[in-house]
Write a protein that holds these residues in place. Structure first.
Motif, PDB file in Angstrom:
ATOM      1  N   TYR A 153      12.372  11.054  10.457  1.00  0.00           N
ATOM      2  CA  TYR A 153      11.048  11.601  10.126  1.00  0.00           C
ATOM      3  C   TYR A 153      10.650  12.667  11.139  1.00  0.00           C
ATOM      4  CZ  TYR A 153       5.962  11.953  10.081  1.00  0.00           C
ATOM      5  OH  TYR A 153       4.678  12.428  10.087  1.00  0.00           O
ATOM      6  N   TYR A 154      10.728  12.341  12.421  1.00  0.00           N
ATOM      7  CA  TYR A 154      10.281  13.293  13.432  1.00  0.00           C
ATOM      8  C   TYR A 154      11.192  14.511  13.517  1.00  0.00           C
ATOM      9  CZ  TYR A 154       6.554  10.374  15.286  1.00  0.00           C
ATOM     10  OH  TYR A 154       5.391   9.665  15.432  1.00  0.00           O
ATOM     11  N   ALA A 190       6.989   9.627   1.220  1.00  0.00           N
ATOM     12  CA  ALA A 190       7.653   8.553   1.964  1.00  0.00           C
ATOM     13  C   ALA A 190       6.659   7.480   2.385  1.00  0.00           C
ATOM     14  CB  ALA A 190       8.355   9.129   3.194  1.00  0.00           C
ATOM     15  N   MET A 191       5.475   7.901   2.821  1.00  0.00           N
ATOM     16  CA  MET A 191       4.468   6.925   3.235  1.00  0.00           C
ATOM     17  C   MET A 191       3.979   6.104   2.053  1.00  0.00           C
ATOM     18  SD  MET A 191       0.824   7.520   5.142  1.00  0.00           S
ATOM     19  CE  MET A 191      -0.360   6.172   5.201  1.00  0.00           C
ATOM     20  N   GLU A 192       3.724   6.747   0.932  1.00  0.00           N
ATOM     21  CA  GLU A 192       3.207   6.015  -0.218  1.00  0.00           C
ATOM     22  C   GLU A 192       4.289   5.135  -0.856  1.00  0.00           C
ATOM     23  OE1 GLU A 192       0.148   5.616  -0.811  1.00  0.00           O
ATOM     24  OE2 GLU A 192      -0.469   7.064   0.694  1.00  0.00           O
ATOM     25  N   LYS A 193       5.558   5.542  -0.739  1.00  0.00           N
ATOM     26  CA  LYS A 193       6.643   4.664  -1.184  1.00  0.00           C
ATOM     27  C   LYS A 193       6.690   3.401  -0.328  1.00  0.00           C
ATOM     28  CE  LYS A 193       9.942   7.740  -3.487  1.00  0.00           C
ATOM     29  NZ  LYS A 193      11.314   8.353  -3.425  1.00  0.00           N
ATOM     30  N   ALA A 194       6.419   3.568   0.964  1.00  0.00           N
ATOM     31  CA  ALA A 194       6.385   2.402   1.856  1.00  0.00           C
ATOM     32  C   ALA A 194       5.282   1.445   1.444  1.00  0.00           C
ATOM     33  CB  ALA A 194       6.194   2.851   3.303  1.00  0.00           C
ATOM     34  N   ARG A 195       4.154   1.985   1.030  1.00  0.00           N
ATOM     35  CA  ARG A 195       3.048   1.137   0.567  1.00  0.00           C
ATOM     36  C   ARG A 195       3.472   0.318  -0.652  1.00  0.00           C
ATOM     37  NH1 ARG A 195      -2.257   2.300   1.810  1.00  0.00           N
ATOM     38  NH2 ARG A 195      -1.809   4.551   1.929  1.00  0.00           N
ATOM     39  N   VAL A 196       4.197   0.955  -1.548  1.00  0.00           N
ATOM     40  CA  VAL A 196       4.687   0.260  -2.741  1.00  0.00           C
ATOM     41  C   VAL A 196       5.662  -0.847  -2.342  1.00  0.00           C
ATOM     42  CG1 VAL A 196       6.043   0.529  -4.854  1.00  0.00           C
ATOM     43  CG2 VAL A 196       4.313   2.240  -4.256  1.00  0.00           C
ATOM     44  N   LYS A 197       6.537  -0.558  -1.378  1.00  0.00           N
ATOM     45  CA  LYS A 197       7.493  -1.571  -0.905  1.00  0.00           C
ATOM     46  C   LYS A 197       6.769  -2.791  -0.353  1.00  0.00           C
ATOM     47  CE  LYS A 197      11.156   1.697   0.392  1.00  0.00           C
ATOM     48  NZ  LYS A 197      11.932   2.254   1.532  1.00  0.00           N
ATOM     49  N   VAL A 198       5.749  -2.556   0.457  1.00  0.00           N
ATOM     50  CA  VAL A 198       4.996  -3.668   1.038  1.00  0.00           C
ATOM     51  C   VAL A 198       4.299  -4.467  -0.055  1.00  0.00           C
ATOM     52  CG1 VAL A 198       3.074  -4.289   2.557  1.00  0.00           C
ATOM     53  CG2 VAL A 198       4.698  -2.523   3.267  1.00  0.00           C
ATOM     54  N   THR A 205      -5.988  10.654  10.384  1.00  0.00           N
ATOM     55  CA  THR A 205      -4.534  10.692  10.196  1.00  0.00           C
ATOM     56  C   THR A 205      -3.967   9.287  10.339  1.00  0.00           C
ATOM     57  OG1 THR A 205      -4.362  12.954  11.039  1.00  0.00           O
ATOM     58  CG2 THR A 205      -2.364  11.595  11.096  1.00  0.00           C
ATOM     59  N   PRO A 206      -3.275   8.783   9.332  1.00  0.00           N
ATOM     60  CA  PRO A 206      -2.767   7.412   9.388  1.00  0.00           C
ATOM     61  C   PRO A 206      -1.503   7.311  10.232  1.00  0.00           C
ATOM     62  CG  PRO A 206      -2.124   8.437   7.330  1.00  0.00           C
ATOM     63  CD  PRO A 206      -2.976   9.446   8.042  1.00  0.00           C
ATOM     64  N   ALA A 207      -1.029   6.089  10.372  1.00  0.00           N
ATOM     65  CA  ALA A 207       0.230   5.834  11.083  1.00  0.00           C
ATOM     66  C   ALA A 207       1.375   6.132  10.115  1.00  0.00           C
ATOM     67  CB  ALA A 207       0.270   4.389  11.570  1.00  0.00           C
ATOM     68  N   ILE A 208       1.707   7.393   9.980  1.00  0.00           N
ATOM     69  CA  ILE A 208       2.635   7.832   8.931  1.00  0.00           C
ATOM     70  C   ILE A 208       4.031   7.264   9.153  1.00  0.00           C
ATOM     71  CG2 ILE A 208       3.638   9.823   7.769  1.00  0.00           C
ATOM     72  CD1 ILE A 208       1.201  11.450   8.927  1.00  0.00           C
ATOM     73  N   VAL A 209       4.601   7.605  10.293  1.00  0.00           N
ATOM     74  CA  VAL A 209       5.979   7.181  10.543  1.00  0.00           C
ATOM     75  C   VAL A 209       6.069   5.671  10.711  1.00  0.00           C
ATOM     76  CG1 VAL A 209       5.946   7.441  13.066  1.00  0.00           C
ATOM     77  CG2 VAL A 209       8.084   7.754  11.808  1.00  0.00           C
ATOM     78  N   ILE A 260       6.325   4.293   7.291  1.00  0.00           N
ATOM     79  CA  ILE A 260       7.678   4.536   6.775  1.00  0.00           C
ATOM     80  C   ILE A 260       8.653   3.539   7.397  1.00  0.00           C
ATOM     81  CG2 ILE A 260       9.584   6.195   6.771  1.00  0.00           C
ATOM     82  CD1 ILE A 260       7.369   8.411   6.670  1.00  0.00           C
ATOM     83  N   GLY A 261       8.533   3.316   8.703  1.00  0.00           N
ATOM     84  CA  GLY A 261       9.389   2.344   9.373  1.00  0.00           C
ATOM     85  C   GLY A 261       9.187   0.940   8.846  1.00  0.00           C
ATOM     86  N   LEU A 262       7.947   0.588   8.555  1.00  0.00           N
ATOM     87  CA  LEU A 262       7.667  -0.733   7.985  1.00  0.00           C
ATOM     88  C   LEU A 262       8.333  -0.868   6.615  1.00  0.00           C
ATOM     89  CD1 LEU A 262       6.306  -3.477   7.869  1.00  0.00           C
ATOM     90  CD2 LEU A 262       4.188  -2.339   7.152  1.00  0.00           C
ATOM     91  N   GLY A 263       8.294   0.197   5.829  1.00  0.00           N
ATOM     92  CA  GLY A 263       8.951   0.152   4.527  1.00  0.00           C
ATOM     93  C   GLY A 263      10.440  -0.119   4.651  1.00  0.00           C
TER      94      GLY A 263
END
Length: 424
Positions: A61-62, A83-91, A292-296, A299-302
């Motif tokens: 990501y970085y 990528a961030m919103e896909k992580a939300r779906v995964k959770v 600004t949210p915790a973007i990366v 993504i890492g949580l996903g």
């Protein structure tokens, strides 16, 4: 689906199950040494280690698509948003939420609980209202409700903990007869390892007209969680305890409750329109994600969720049950050692203990220096529970998907060394 194989220490077995030794190869930190000895990490209840896939996702990501989300119309901003919103779906799928908009990203479990206490609590709790907690709660599920009670004049009552480390459910039912507005309880104790019968407790709370907030900081990383089956109103948990990065937590809530709640914080992204004297709010989940949210981190949580799903949460729990049973058996062979909490079948991978008159901090230091073993020592952010058992502190060993029985053996050797040092 990949599962954890306890029968071999080599590569993936013919059944498709992964051995713990193979899983450990995914965790770079487990190859390091401390004080000239291999690291034996037995403090996963505080914060878990991270697999290479999570570390690499953060690095990628970085290196390749860092940008702010939801605002940019250029490519890498759109990539970061996706990528961030896909992580939300995964959770959401991981906990079986109906919709991803029911997953609010916060910094940690503590912030998730505070969000509910300030937003829902501020709108719904009034003088004289009852909030039911328990004696085994982490400070993060005590202090926000204490502050709410001080602001509103609400009262707090507590489910006692029995000598065996379980909740006194008879007293719980008596408290429900007093008509509480909210029950806020831990699913799994971070000190005793006790897995509480929350599905039964939630059903009884709802029958009494109460909502239920579940502190899932210790349960979501280790158990199969289905929020629809539990019918829980709010669930709070942290990414860093489930193989993900620090700085990212989750609040799940029932949609109708979240939609009715006022914002927790004001700022960018949580607004729809802003005028000088008034504003309107964004849709869920962004209404509760100011700035600004915790973007990366999201993504890492996903990616961490992907890893756990590949192992299978039932397999994760079975492995920890096996390690915990073995550890309790081995610890019980030591003179002067006291284990706190229920039998292995009623707990997760957490064991708190004392060893004679050795202070837990001294014990943790000896284990680190003499054996390379990392355990936690102290009150574990659960001082009322310590007082319940007449303790100021305990030592705590906690396990996860990468824990070996051989590491438990090293722990036992280190404890025997401590007994020799203190001549007990």
């Amino acid at each position: 689906m990949t599962t954890i194989d306890h029968t071999s220490a080599g590569a993936v077995s013919s059944s498709g199950a992964r051995s713990v030794e193979d899983i450990r190869n995914d965790f770079p930190i487990l190859t390091r040494q401390v004080h000239g000895k291999p690291l034996v990490f037995l403090d996963s209840a505080a914060s878990s280690q991270k697999p290479s896939s999570v570390i690499e996702a953060i690095d990628t990501y970085y290196r390749t698509y860092h940008a702010n989300v939801h605002r940019g119309v250029y490519q890498i901003s759109e990539e970061a948003t996706e990528a961030m919103e896909k992580a939300r779906v995964k959770v959401a799928r991981f906990i079986n939420a109906r919709q991803s908009k029911q997953v609010i990203f916060t910094r940690n479990t503590s912030e998730s609980i505070n969000l509910v206490a300030y937003s829902w609590g501020g709108a719904n709790i009034h003088a004289g209202d009852l909030i039911v907690l328990s004696e085994m709660e982490h400070h993060s599920n005590l202090v926000p409700w204490q502050l709410l009670a001080q602001r509103t004049g609400a009262r707090l009552e507590f489910i006692p903990v029995t000598d065996s480390g379980e909740l006194d459910l008879a007293t719980y039912e008596q408290l429900l007869q007093q008509g509480p507005k909210l029950v806020a309880i831990t699913h799994m104790s971070n000190v005793l390892g006790t897995i509480n019968p929350v599905q039964q407790m939630i059903a009884k709370a709802h029958a009494a007209g109460a909502l239920v907030l579940l502190d899932g900081a210790q349960s979501v990383p280790h158990l199969s969680i289905d929020v629809q089956e539990l019918d829980v109103d709010f669930l709070c948990f942290s990414g860093h305890k489930m193989l993900g990065p620090t700085g990212i937590g989750v609040l799940y809530g029932k949609k109708a409750l979240l939609e009715a709640m006022p914002p927790f914080m004001g700022g960018g992204d949580m607004i729809r329109t802003v005028k000088l004297r008034q504003s309107t709010w964004n849709d869920l989940p962004w209404k509760f994600e100011a700035g600004t949210p915790a973007i990366v981190e999201a993504i890492g949580l996903g990616v961490a969720v992907d890893y756990l799903k590949a192992l299978g949460m039932n397999a994760v729990q079975r492995h920890e049950q096996e390690i915990t049973t073995y550890a309790m058996e081995q610890l019980s062979t030591l003179p002067e050692l006291t284990i706190y909490g229920p039998e292995a079948s009623k707990r997760g991978g957490v064991i708190s203990f004392t060893l004679g008159d050795i202070h837990p901090h001294d014990l943790a230091s000896i284990l680190d220096q003499e054996a390379g073993v990392a355990i936690r020592a102290g009150h574990h952010c659960a001082q009322p529970l310590m007082e319940r058992f007449g303790l100021s502190a305990t030592a705590r060993a906690s396990f996860y998907v990468y824990t070996l029985k051989e590491e438990v053996d090293i722990l036992i050797q280190g404890l025997r060394k401590a007994l020799q040092i203190f001549s007990l």
